[in-house]
Enzyme design. Structure first.
Site, short mmCIF file in Angstrom:
data_model
loop_
_atom_site.label_atom_id
_atom_site.label_comp_id
_atom_site.label_asym_id
_atom_site.label_seq_id
_atom_site.Cartn_x
_atom_site.Cartn_y
_atom_site.Cartn_z
N LYS A 212 2.74 -9.48 3.44
CA LYS A 212 3.52 -8.26 3.15
C LYS A 212 4.59 -8.66 2.15
O LYS A 212 5.58 -9.31 2.48
CB LYS A 212 4.16 -7.71 4.44
N PHE A 318 -4.60 -5.81 -3.45
CA PHE A 318 -5.13 -5.89 -2.10
C PHE A 318 -6.24 -4.90 -1.81
O PHE A 318 -6.78 -4.86 -0.70
CB PHE A 318 -4.02 -5.74 -1.04
#
Length: 530
Positions: A212, A318
């Protein structure tokens, strides 16, 4: 259609808590709109302007002294044309011309219409859930399944376009929408999660565990030699990020759509502060200068002889939504990851696929050591649900964080005398109402940030009393907290525990803030009843 009809519908929606009634009111309004009126009406009741930013603010609008009209006469086309004119103003004398146009418009508006226009022009109408409500109203008015409307909206990125298709062509027209390279789609969003172990167990280990990052969301498109880069709000920033354009243009593909994050790095490879990354997205040189100042106010130093505008951005992708003519939105993440790594390679975000619990925990610890926020746990079986914040993606951080709306600030005392300090914080109402207050905090505020708040907040002032300056909902702040508890003190029935400021989020609007439901979900045990 008269503007007063739109205003009456908007007021009726605000006056009821019944979602069914809201949708019925909006659907009735849309049925009355002529084809040429539908797009602005849909945008307005969603709290948006088809023209985007048109250079008006609270100071300009509240400084216009005009008497309200006694009888409604403004039409939707006339107001839309005026907004077009305002959007086209620029250069020398633009401020005066803008005041003249606004004065002319507001002088023909009734008191209720003026209130609506001011809130629309300053963004106060946009509370996030309005778009979802209007999408359901479009479905009701056109008599088509709401899922068709939501998917077409996801792919078009624009609800007025979706509404026009639904009202004129029905389900068949909505089914024609496809992912179009060069046209951004609504991004899929992650929800705040609990623990890594809980998320891992929920998906029975069939997950991707990813870093993250403390970066800025980007969506990149490429068709042949043409490259586009968009922000999470679908703003085109291609011209501002040449290093990203160059990188994407060299990928081994003919066409691609990638989702990811970008951030600036230090010489040692650690992430730079978020505000420094965001400065590269500023609209103008003046805004870029302001971003540098904001970074300094947050205690974030800029290297000598370097401004944040000169820092290189590094992408970490991602997700892959399209590759060489094949759309992948409905494919499971496991398939999309294969496409992602094949085209993005070393620019893919660090991830572990189907790790055991111990490996997942070690990976999460490594993410924190590297200077990242935590990890995101994603179901490998889930499709790309654009525009949704569901359980398929869960953010796992050492402490809970929420993006909340600043509703006001109290004047400080002691060493903070003269500064706006204690923040009033609100969560987004999923039913489209005003933000719901859930707590206050003065923790985490540096002296530089106190000075910035005291200068900035009056620009968004709604009203004040001896102790507090109350703001129009415009600023989003990220808040860390230890948890949530039941409390009768605030209207949402919950209160934040040990809340502290992490940072302001210039990349987000009040519509992007966390909902009161997300706050309640952090309560221990079953969620509190509304």
């Amino acid at each position: 259609m008269l503007l007063s009809q739109v205003v009456e519908a908007s007021e009726a929606v605000r006056a009821t808590s019944s979602r069914k009634s809201k949708i019925a009111t909006l659907a009735g309004l849309l049925k009355q709109a002529e084809p040429g009126e539908l797009a602005p009406v849909v945008a307005w009741v969603s709290g948006e302007l088809p023209q985007g930013r048109i250079g008006t603010g609270w100071r300009t609008l509240t400084g216009l002294a005009v008497e309200p009209a006694a009888v409604p006469s403004l039409t939707v086309p006339r107001v839309h044309e005026t907004f077009d004119e305002l959007a086209g103003i620029g250069g020398s004398g633009s401020a005066e011309l803008r005041r003249e146009l606004l004065t002319g418009l507001l002088s023909r508006a009734t008191a209720a219409e003026r209130d609506f226009l001011v809130r629309l022009l300053t963004g106060e109408l946009r509370q996030g859930a309005l778009t979802a409500l209007v999408a359901e109203a479009v479905a009701a008015a056109a008599e088509v399944p709401v899922e068709l409307v939501r998917r077409a909206h996801m792919l078009s990125g624009r609800l007025p376009v979706t509404a026009a298709a639904a009202m004129t062509g029905g389900a068949a027209a909505l089914a024609e929408f496809r992912l179009e390279v060069g046209r951004p789609i609504q991004p899929m969003l992650a929800s705040p999660g609990g623990t890594l172990a809980d998320a891992y167990a929920e998906f029975e280990g069939d997950v991707s565990v990813e870093h993250k990052l403390d970066g800025a969301r980007i969506q990149v498109h490429r068709q042949g030699e043409q490259v586009w880069v968009f922000t999470r709000t679908l703003r085109d920033i291609t011209a501002k990020v040449p290093e990203l354009v160059e990188l994407v243009s060299k990928l081994d593909c003919a066409s691609v759509v990638l989702d990811g994050e970008t951030l600036a790095l230090t010489d040692t490879g650690r992430p730079r502060p978020f505000q420094e990354t965001m400065s590269r997205f500023a609209l103008t040189p003046a805004e870029a200068e302001a971003a540098d100042s904001a970074a300094a106010a947050l205690g974030q130093s800029v290297p000598a002889a370097t401004t944040t505008r000169e820092l290189l951005l590094h992408p970490y992708f991602f997700d892959c939504l399209h590759l060489d003519g094949t759309d992948l939105l409905d494919a499971p993440l496991s398939e999309r990851r294969v496409a992602l790594t094949s085209v993005a390679g070393e620019h893919s975000i660090p991830a572990l696929l189907r790790p055991d619990a111990e490996a997942a925990a070690e990976f999460a610890a490594g993410a924190l050591t590297a200077g990242h926020e935590g990890v995101v746990v994603k179901s490998l079986a889930a499709p790309y649900a654009a525009g949704r914040r569901g359980r398929a993606w869960q953010k796992i951080k050492p402490s809970h964080t929420l993006d909340l709306v600043v509703l006001g600030a109290e004047w400080g005392y002691g060493r903070r005398t003269g500064y706006l300090s204690n923040l009033h914080l609100g969560a987004r109402d999923p039913e489209g109402g005003p933000p719901i207050m859930v707590g206050k905090t003065f923790k985490g505020l540096t002296d530089a940030l106190l000075r910035w708040q005291t200068e900035e907040f009056p620009r968004h002032e709604r009203t004040r009393d001896d102790h507090t300056v109350y703001l129009h909902p415009a600023l989003v702040v990220e808040i860390a907290l230890d948890g949530v508890q039941v409390s009768p003190r605030y209207p949402g029935g919950v209160a934040l525990r040990f809340a502290r400021v992490v940072r302001y989020r210039p990349d987000k609007e009040p519509a992007d803030a966390d909902t009161i439901d997300s706050v309640r979900a952090l309560l221990p045990g079953p969620p509190a009843a509304k």
